[in-house]
Scaffold this active site. Structure first.
Site, mmCIF file in Angstrom:
data_model
loop_
_atom_site.group_PDB
_atom_site.id
_atom_site.type_symbol
_atom_site.label_atom_id
_atom_site.label_comp_id
_atom_site.label_asym_id
_atom_site.label_seq_id
_atom_site.Cartn_x
_atom_site.Cartn_y
_atom_site.Cartn_z
ATOM 1 N N THR A 36 -0.364 18.066 10.049
ATOM 2 C CA THR A 36 -0.413 18.626 8.701
ATOM 3 C C THR A 36 -1.748 18.317 8.033
ATOM 4 O O THR A 36 -2.309 17.230 8.202
ATOM 5 C CB THR A 36 0.733 18.099 7.812
ATOM 6 O OG1 THR A 36 0.404 16.802 7.286
ATOM 7 C CG2 THR A 36 2.048 18.048 8.581
ATOM 8 N N TYR A 65 -3.255 -0.364 -4.942
ATOM 9 C CA TYR A 65 -3.118 0.211 -3.604
ATOM 10 C C TYR A 65 -2.177 -0.627 -2.746
ATOM 11 O O TYR A 65 -1.269 -0.100 -2.092
ATOM 12 C CB TYR A 65 -4.489 0.303 -2.943
ATOM 13 C CG TYR A 65 -4.448 0.633 -1.470
ATOM 14 C CD1 TYR A 65 -4.129 1.919 -1.036
ATOM 15 C CD2 TYR A 65 -4.711 -0.341 -0.511
ATOM 16 C CE1 TYR A 65 -4.073 2.219 0.320
ATOM 17 C CE2 TYR A 65 -4.667 -0.046 0.841
ATOM 18 C CZ TYR A 65 -4.351 1.235 1.251
ATOM 19 O OH TYR A 65 -4.292 1.525 2.590
ATOM 20 N N ASP A 88 0.799 19.444 1.352
ATOM 21 C CA ASP A 88 0.478 18.430 0.353
ATOM 22 C C ASP A 88 1.729 17.576 0.248
ATOM 23 O O ASP A 88 2.780 18.048 -0.216
ATOM 24 C CB ASP A 88 0.158 19.096 -0.992
ATOM 25 C CG ASP A 88 -0.098 18.092 -2.110
ATOM 26 O OD1 ASP A 88 0.172 16.888 -1.916
ATOM 27 O OD2 ASP A 88 -0.549 18.513 -3.191
ATOM 28 N N SER A 143 1.291 1.360 6.780
ATOM 29 C CA SER A 143 1.081 0.477 5.643
ATOM 30 C C SER A 143 -0.369 -0.003 5.681
ATOM 31 O O SER A 143 -1.278 0.796 5.876
ATOM 32 C CB SER A 143 2.074 -0.682 5.705
ATOM 33 O OG SER A 143 1.820 -1.650 4.720
ATOM 34 N N LYS A 171 1.678 -0.104 -0.578
ATOM 35 C CA LYS A 171 1.944 -0.453 0.808
ATOM 36 C C LYS A 171 3.039 -1.510 0.924
ATOM 37 O O LYS A 171 3.807 -1.517 1.892
ATOM 38 C CB LYS A 171 0.654 -0.931 1.484
ATOM 39 C CG LYS A 171 -0.430 0.148 1.543
ATOM 40 C CD LYS A 171 0.072 1.422 2.211
ATOM 41 C CE LYS A 171 -1.018 2.458 2.384
ATOM 42 N NZ LYS A 171 -0.536 3.675 3.081
ATOM 43 N N ASN A 182 1.039 9.228 7.778
ATOM 44 C CA ASN A 182 -0.314 8.693 7.709
ATOM 45 C C ASN A 182 -1.031 9.057 6.412
ATOM 46 O O ASN A 182 -1.908 8.322 5.961
ATOM 47 C CB ASN A 182 -1.124 9.224 8.905
ATOM 48 C CG ASN A 182 -2.612 9.020 8.737
ATOM 49 O OD1 ASN A 182 -3.120 7.905 8.786
ATOM 50 N ND2 ASN A 182 -3.340 10.114 8.509
ATOM 51 N N THR A 229 -13.104 3.444 9.940
ATOM 52 C CA THR A 229 -12.803 4.838 9.628
ATOM 53 C C THR A 229 -13.555 5.215 8.351
ATOM 54 O O THR A 229 -14.418 4.474 7.874
ATOM 55 C CB THR A 229 -11.303 5.035 9.398
ATOM 56 O OG1 THR A 229 -10.924 4.329 8.199
ATOM 57 C CG2 THR A 229 -10.492 4.498 10.572
#
Length: 285
Positions: A34, A150, A58, A136, A154, A85, A185
């Site tokens: 997606t 943030y 979305d 997480s 998680k 993800n 990343t």
């Protein structure tokens, strides 16, 4: 002979999602990937692989999540592994983040995952098999200055997954929460990380130092995302997958540091901790 599985991976256009998608296809499995927009670009990047089906989603839109799951079932017939993800970071002191910034982070990182879980689980329950994998973070295992908001999203995913694993176990479905440490990343790039405009000078020594660290650490993180993707392949193939899977030496170390500190704190405060029971309970303890 390997039994071909079908994966449903959110946020597949970049970062972990892209690397996991590539690894799954290389392993011989199928993927419903997606993306929020331009699905044809992702499909083209994999040369329109026959085992790849890209859909627009979305995750904050529950109706879209249900439609994406329906499209997946219509195209491949089943969903064996759900990888939640999609998400993003927000770097800010708890006081610095606005209500709207906090709310939006929860919309994507928590409510978005719940949307896809509700969309996919009916098909897994019908099959009597499946594996829900929620991503997480090391920030979901321990609190860090600058990552409070943030990290709290998680922490929520950690708790949701623990409960989900218990609820799904009798149905033949597994749930695992994966907590990656710092991986190389685009997470610290502007595309995946929001830095609030509001910066309070009183937090310069704590949150401010983290902002500087994040800038310096970008693209220097110790974790290899391609190795993480291979860990996902092993996780999905496990006969009895774990409920928790920290990934990265930094996450491993943080887990044991926190466990030790928590144990020491409980022992130091044991008298207070155990002083709050009713007397009739204490008498039978």
């Amino acid at each position: 002979m390997k039994t071909q599985k079908t994966w449903f991976i959110t946020g597949a256009s970049r970062g972990f999602g892209l690397d996991i998608t590539a690894a799954v296809l290389a392993s011989g499995d199928k993927v419903i990937a997606t993306v929020r927009s331009q699905p044809e670009q992702l499909a083209a990047s994999f040369n329109n692989h026959p085992d790849l089906y890209v859909v627009t989603l979305d995750v904050t839109n529950e109706a879209q999540a249900k439609t994406a799951a329906e499209q997946a079932i219509s195209h491949f017939g089943r969903i064996d592994v759900l990888v939640n993800n999609a998400g993003y970071g927000i770097l800010a002191g708890v006081e610095e983040a606005t209500a709207e910034e906090v709310r939006q982070n929860y919309e994507v990182n928590v409510f978005g995952i719940l949307n896809t879980i509700r969309a996919v689980l009916p098909y897994m329950r019908r099959q009597g098999t499946g594996h829900v994998i929620n991503i997480s973070s090391i920030g979901g295992l321990a609190g860090y200055a600058g990552w409070g908001v943030y990290g709290s999203t998680k922490f929520a995913i950690e708790g949701l997954t623990e409960a989900l694993a218990q609820e799904l176990a009798p149905l033949g479905i597994y749930a695992t929460v994966v907590a990656p440490g710092f991986f190389r990343t685009n997470f610290l790039d502007k595309s995946s990380l929001i830095r609030t405009a509001n910066e309070i000078t009183d937090y310069a020594a704590t949150v401010g130092a983290v902002r500087e660290f994040a800038t310096q650490a970008n693209r220097q993180q110790p974790g290899d995302p391609k190795k993480l993707a291979q860990a996902f392949i092993r996780l999905a193939a496990a006969e009895k997958p774990p409920v928790h899977l920290p990934l990265g030496t930094d996450t491993y170390q943080k887990f044991y540091e926190k466990a030790k500190a928590y144990e020491q704190e409980m022992e130091a405060w044991k008298a207070v901790v155990t002083s709050t029971d009713h007397e009739d309970v204490k008498a039978t303890a």
